[in-house]
Motif scaffolding. Sequence first.
Motif, PDB file in Angstrom:
ATOM      1  N   THR A  73       0.866  -1.176   0.000  1.00 47.62           N
ATOM      2  CA  THR A  73       0.000   0.000   0.000  1.00 47.62           C
ATOM      3  C   THR A  73       0.899   1.222   0.000  1.00 47.62           C
ATOM      4  O   THR A  73       1.762   1.379   0.868  1.00 47.62           O
ATOM      5  CB  THR A  73      -0.914   0.011   1.235  1.00 47.62           C
ATOM      6  N   ILE A 103      -7.787  -0.938  -3.777  1.00 49.62           N
ATOM      7  CA  ILE A 103      -7.357  -1.598  -5.006  1.00 49.62           C
ATOM      8  C   ILE A 103      -7.125  -3.083  -4.743  1.00 49.62           C
ATOM      9  O   ILE A 103      -7.598  -3.936  -5.491  1.00 49.62           O
ATOM     10  CB  ILE A 103      -6.079  -0.941  -5.577  1.00 49.62           C
ATOM     11  N   ASP A 104      -6.400  -3.370  -3.655  1.00 56.82           N
ATOM     12  CA  ASP A 104      -6.052  -4.742  -3.312  1.00 56.82           C
ATOM     13  C   ASP A 104      -6.483  -5.088  -1.896  1.00 56.82           C
ATOM     14  O   ASP A 104      -6.520  -4.213  -1.019  1.00 56.82           O
ATOM     15  CB  ASP A 104      -4.522  -4.940  -3.363  1.00 56.82           C
TER      16      ASP A 104
END
Length: 134
Positions: A73, A103-104
């Motif tokens: 991150t 996003i992840d």
Amino acid sequence: MKPSLAAGTTRSSRIVVDRARTIDFMGEQARVYATPMLVQDLEIACRELLLEHLDPGEDSVGTRVEIDHLAATLLGMTVELTVSVVETNGRAVVFEFAGTDGIDAICRGRHHRFVVDVAKTAERLAAKAKKAGL
């Protein structure tokens, strides 16, 4: 500890990854959320959830962390950490957690905490300090 603390109790926290939360050993372009800081933020999130269900004079200490740090991150991104109580056994509380940066999926795992009486803990620590000559 109040009876309101039960399996399924959940809390989410949003945290901006600031410079103090990042690694510095791979250069400025690789400033990402450091695993130790992620663990600290998860412990804080679990403790804050517990505090809502503890009696005056009680707090908690961490006793175990099992974490998969899944994705980097970047500095400046916002993460959302969700912690859920999955088990209580007397004063022992087990959480499962997950995190995302939008996003992840960035982490998942389990964290164990133990509810303590603050005054009794202070007494035990003072006795240990005395034995240690501190």
